[in-house]
Design an enzyme around this catalytic site. Structure first.
Site, PDB file in Angstrom:
ATOM      1  N   LYS A  79       0.849  -1.193   0.000  1.00 16.32           N
ATOM      2  CA  LYS A  79       0.000   0.000   0.000  1.00 16.32           C
ATOM      3  C   LYS A  79       0.889   1.248   0.000  1.00 16.32           C
ATOM      4  CE  LYS A  79      -3.957   2.055   2.470  1.00 16.32           C
ATOM      5  NZ  LYS A  79      -4.846   1.964   3.648  1.00 16.32           N
ATOM      6  N   SER A 154      -9.768   2.098   2.667  1.00 14.08           N
ATOM      7  CA  SER A 154      -8.860   2.798   1.800  1.00 14.08           C
ATOM      8  C   SER A 154      -7.840   1.908   1.087  1.00 14.08           C
ATOM      9  CB  SER A 154      -8.106   3.859   2.612  1.00 14.08           C
ATOM     10  OG  SER A 154      -7.246   3.252   3.552  1.00 14.08           O
ATOM     11  N   SER A 178     -10.033  -0.082   6.915  1.00 16.56           N
ATOM     12  CA  SER A 178      -9.408   0.081   5.601  1.00 16.56           C
ATOM     13  C   SER A 178      -8.750  -1.166   5.020  1.00 16.56           C
ATOM     14  CB  SER A 178      -8.370   1.209   5.648  1.00 16.56           C
ATOM     15  OG  SER A 178      -9.016   2.452   5.576  1.00 16.56           O
TER      16      SER A 178
END
Lengths: 488, 480
Positions: A79, A154, A178
């Site tokens: 990420k 996210s 997330s």
């Protein structure tokens, strides 16, 4: 054999039996990225060239026996809010569009020392604020099950990349859901570890007391293996817990007999989609049949968790994001006449709408005259939430809830309605508030053909329990064998 | 109304840089100086994703300071964030302490005209220093130097117990000496490692309510502090006498013009949005930990002073001066172990050494020679190897280029003439040249002897042993 269909433990098996080489694995993934990335848009930075070069070096070392690690040559995606030395770390923000970290996050040091191959940095909501990855400055990631739908957020890039077989597994971060919510939307496994199990050093902070790095994988065994790599005390993060190292694969017993599972009725009430409820009820029946004891109970305090979460998370974010001021790194406005203007323009131009909304909210709740009514009260409620969970875990080994109130929604459906977007976190935020571990696994598809996720919440540092309970259901449902994303 | 109808109320916030080797939240050196941005790392430059780790030495030093100032030490303390934007503050928040400081409710005692006075301390807390802005003379604008960012500080907050500039100076000197004694700060004021924010207000003695205060920031010399307070008190009284109102504001003292200036207007009143620092765990101190620190506390100035009064018979005034600085006091103690003559060492420190320090505006910490060398100087005088007037020259030499006093006098040829033959030779020569003085002496004018000794000293460039000269002259004169 489609290499990219395999889980990491399957890849390891084939490497061990010399059915595969690491070069073949990397090449297969590069081909897959070349084929699917244009549909999915999961990456901010693709590192296929670098990965190929690294694999070449690694292959030599593996061949002459210099490296014998279990994970040498296994690809991974990261990420884009986890700092990678020499590689851009953008947080999917214009603010950090060209930012290259001068150091590696502790989890990256661990990943590198195991000789994993980083295939790229994955898209996300800007600074991890959002639940659909639509708030990325660069691109909107699509859900591999249906390209018109969001992958969740996210960590949407991480979940979509795993679902689309563009990486075998990925690192995400979870502040209010997330990891779990995009895992649920994309039909993959996502684990948010206990706060303090994984070092946050090098994770660009959103909300320091809630953030935690975790794994997004194809199955529960991979999830446990990735946790083995990243977990552990770090002297650079004083909020990380100093405790003996565990092998999280050892707990995968495929047996839940006698386990007590609590089902909080508040998580099956208003706002939860009927299909999701029905699906989960079936799963609860399955657990009963497997010999687990199921009991419904009330987690009354949960109704305040969402408000509490948004106050605490935004308060911390407003302070954490102050450093993006255009002075030392990151975006700086091209024209300004004084210091105040430099700050104002750099931050107004560098941050997206959602980030600014949360900074403003966070600044407000910490302001003198409002602190007691908002931040202080939220901290008090936080203590109550922790206490309620503690009480529940005196009775139950795990708590079972939906991961998200619905399946993945359409791109654009909620991006202009912040409140509705925030409601997508309703099942996940209380876990972060209480600092607990939770896992999401896919348990079926809804009528739109989109995955539905189940969340299992454990007591502090009881990752083993939830991993086993999740594993047992995974073995029963065989979701991955039955369903595959169709990129429609 | 006259000035004497007003009461002055002053409270201080004193910042002292702690002399730990590394910064408060990372392992960069705290050393002063260094090329800009050479003592920095990802943590103290606030790179995204970095986290602070509290330097345990900082807690230890702060607790030491708390114990030495009679504070209660908090068993359960924490860090907080103080949020504001400025280019020298890389995180855009300072990690400080808000509602749970490490130390609370202390006091220090100062000497005033009316005897001893307790100045209460509200609290002592730990925090990080900011960086520094340098004006760029070539490119214009400002450049940020983050070498100082993250250097540990303690902030010592007093109650508004001070009533005059003199009391403020005595209080500051006392704090400085305590911090030096316990070796937690080098208190170098020129380098900014000890600085004070001074809060001043005045009120008519008949008023019960306190007046509006103004704050002067970052004062770093005793002289400026005294001048600034005197100026500010006059300014405030003048305003009130003219029927005006004092604005609560932050002021900047300008040493050149001798005036205070407003720094920021009230519109910009800061809201620091303090909240608990989530990146650090609570600071929990055990009884044992605090006791251990207590056990390592050295003898403090007050106790040393008492000892000097009793053990060495120093006057109160002298003992105060010597113990006001740890460096002077250490110099004193080390010198007397060499010469065993406390009175003489005391005199050197009180008169000549203090004079030179004043003249050169040097702080005791910068004295270049050590107690051993001072002690040897006293020994040389006591043994009669040199006279005390040569001693003064040796002292100057010690300040210039410190080395063994014996080497100095050999090198310079300053050894006292104590050889009877040599003395007699000089005496004879002087007597031959001054028949009038002989006659005067015979006529009963005792002053003539002094004159003759003076002439002989002149002849020997001060090296002749004055006592021997005296005796020799008397003997010779009697024989004439």
């Amino acid at each position: 054999m489609d290499i990219t269909e395999l889980t990491v433990h399957e890849l390891q098996e084939k490497l061990k039996n010399k059915e595969l080489t690491i070069t073949e694995i990397t090449k297969a993934y590069i081909d897959r990225i070349n084929e699917k990335e244009k549909d999915v848009d999961a990456f901010v930075t693709i590192l296929t060239e670098e990965a190929l070069e690294e694999t070449k070096n690694l292959q030599k070392k593996v061949d002459n026996g210099e490296i014998t690690g279990n994970f040498a040559g296994i690809p991974i995606g990261i990420k884009d809010n986890i700092c990678t030395k020499g590689i851009k770390t953008t947080c999917s923000s214009k603010m950090l569009e060209n930012f290259v970290s001068p150091y590696n996050a502790t989890v990256m040091e661990k990943i590198n020392s195991e000789n994993l191959i980083n295939l790229g940095k994955l898209n996300m909501d800007e600074f991890a604020m959002g639940g659909s990855t639509e708030y990325s400055y660069f691109k909107k990631t699509k859900n591999p099950w249906n390209l018109k739908k969001v992958p969740g957020g996210s960590s949407g890039g991480s979940a979509a990349a795993v679902a689309a077989n563009m990486v075998p597994w990925a690192l995400g971060s979870d502040t209010g859901g997330s990891i779990r919510q995009p895992a649920s939307f994309c039909g993959v496994v996502g684990l948010k570890p206990t706060y303090g199990l994984v070092s946050r050093y090098g994770l660009v902070a959103f909300a320091s007391s809630l953030d935690q790095i975790g794994s997004i994988t194809k199955d529960v065994r991979d999830c446990a293996m990735l946790l083995n790599i990243i977990a552990g005390y770090d002297e650079k993060d004083t909020t990380s817990e100093d405790m003996p190292k565990k092998d999280y694969t050892e707990c995968l017993k495929n047996d839940v007999k006698g386990l007590k599972i609590g089902v909080p009725k508040e998580f099956f009430g208003e706002g939860i989609n009927e299909e999701v409820k029905t699906r989960l009820e079936k799963i609860i029946e399955e657990y009963k049949n497997m010999g687990a004891e199921i009991e419904e109970f009330s987690l009354d305090i949960a109704q305040y968790a969402l408000a509490t979460y948004y106050i605490i998370a935004c308060a911390e974010a407003s302070s954490n994001l102050g450093r993006f001021d255009g002075i030392r790194y990151g975006y700086r406005t091209p024209e300004f006449t004084n210091l105040k203007e430099l700050y104002k323009k750099s931050r107004s131009e560098g941050f997206g709408e959602e980030v600014k909304r949360r900074i403003i909210l966070g600044t407000y709740v910490l302001s003198s005259g409002y602190y007691d009514a908002y931040y202080k009260k939220a901290q008090q409620v936080r203590t109550l939430v922790m206490n309620e969970f503690s009480k529940a875990f005196e009775k139950y080994d795990v708590i079972l809830t939906p991961t998200a109130p619905t399946g993945a929604f359409d791109i654009g459906e909620k991006s202009n309605n912040p409140l509705e977007m925030y409601l997508a976190d309703i099942c996940t935020v209380s876990v972060n508030i209480a600092g607990l571990p939770a896992i999401s696994i896919p348990v079926g598809l809804n009528s739109e053909g989109m995955p539905v996720g189940m969340q299992l919440i454990g007591n502090r540092f009881k990752e083993e329990t939830i991993l086993n309970v999740a594993y047992t259901m995974e073995q029963k449902l065989k979701f991955r064998e039955k369903y595959k994303p169709e990129f429609k | 109304m006259s000035r004497s109808d007003y009461e002055v109320i002053i409270g201080l916030e004193v910042h002292a840089e702690l002399s730990t080797k590394t910064k408060i939240f990372c392992s960069c050196p705290t050393e002063f100086g260094g090329a800009p941005n050479t003592h920095i790392c990802p943590i103290c430059t606030a790179m995204p994703g970095t986290l602070p780790v509290l330097n345990e030495k900082v807690v230890e030093y702060a607790v030491k300071a708390g114990l030495a100032t009679n504070c209660e030490i908090s068993r359960n303390s924490k860090n907080d964030r103080k949020n504001y934007y400025y280019p020298d503050l890389p995180k855009s928040y300072q990690i400080s302490q808000f509602d749970k400081p490490l130390c609370e409710h202390g006091y220090v005692e100062i000497d005033t005209e009316n005897g001893k006075k307790k100045i209460r301390l509200t609290r002592i807390h730990i925090e990080e220093d900011a960086g520094k802005l340098n004006h760029d003379d070539f490119g214009g604008g400002s450049l940020v130097d983050l070498n100082r960012a993250g250097v540990p500080l303690i902030e010592i907050v007093s109650e508004p117990d001070l009533r005059s500039a003199e009391e403020v100076e005595a209080y500051m000197r006392k704090l400085k000496s305590i911090l030096e004694y316990i070796e937690v700060s080098d208190c170098k004021m020129q380098e900014g490692s000890l600085r004070a924010d001074v809060n001043v207000s005045v009120k008519r003695k008949t008023d019960t309510k306190l007046g509006t205060r103004t704050e002067m920031k970052n004062m770093n010399s005793f002289r400026s502090i005294v001048r600034a307070i005197e100026y500010e008190v006059e300014r405030q009284i003048d305003i009130i006498e003219d029927g005006g109102k004092i604005d609560q504001e932050t002021l900047r003292w300008d040493d050149v013009s001798g005036k205070t200036f407003s720094m920021r207007d009230k519109e910009d009143a800061q809201d620091y949005r303090y909240f608990p620092e989530p990146d650090l765990v609570a600071i929990k101190l055990s009884e044992e930990y605090i006791q251990n620190i207590k056990n390592t506390l050295p003898e403090l100035p007050e106790s040393r002073k008492q000892r000097y009064l009793e053990q060495y018979n120093l006057s109160e005034k002298d003992a105060n001066i010597i113990t006001s600085s740890k460096y002077l006091s250490d110099l004193f103690e080390s010198a007397i172990t060499i010469c065993n003559n406390p009175k003489a060492v005391n005199n050197w420190i009180i008169s000549d050494i203090s004079r030179i320090l004043n003249e050169t505006e040097t702080e005791p910490i910068a004295i270049p020679f050590d107690g051993k060398q001072l002690g040897q100087l006293v020994v040389l005088i006591d043994k009669g190897t040199i006279s005390s007037s040569i001693g003064k020259k040796v002292l100057e030499e010690l300040f210039e280029n410190p080395r063994n006093p014996e080497d100095i006098i050999k090198e310079k040829g300053w050894i006292q003439i104590s050889d009877e033959g040599a003395i007699k030779e000089v005496v004879t020569k002087i007597l031959e040249a001054n028949p009038q003085s002989i006659a005067d002496f015979k006529a009963g004018k005792d002053r003539a002897l002094g004159f003759l000794v003076g002439q002989a000293m002149k002849e020997t460039k001060g090296k002749a042993n004055p006592k021997m000269l005296n005796e020799m002259f008397l003997k010779e004169l009697k024989g004439i």
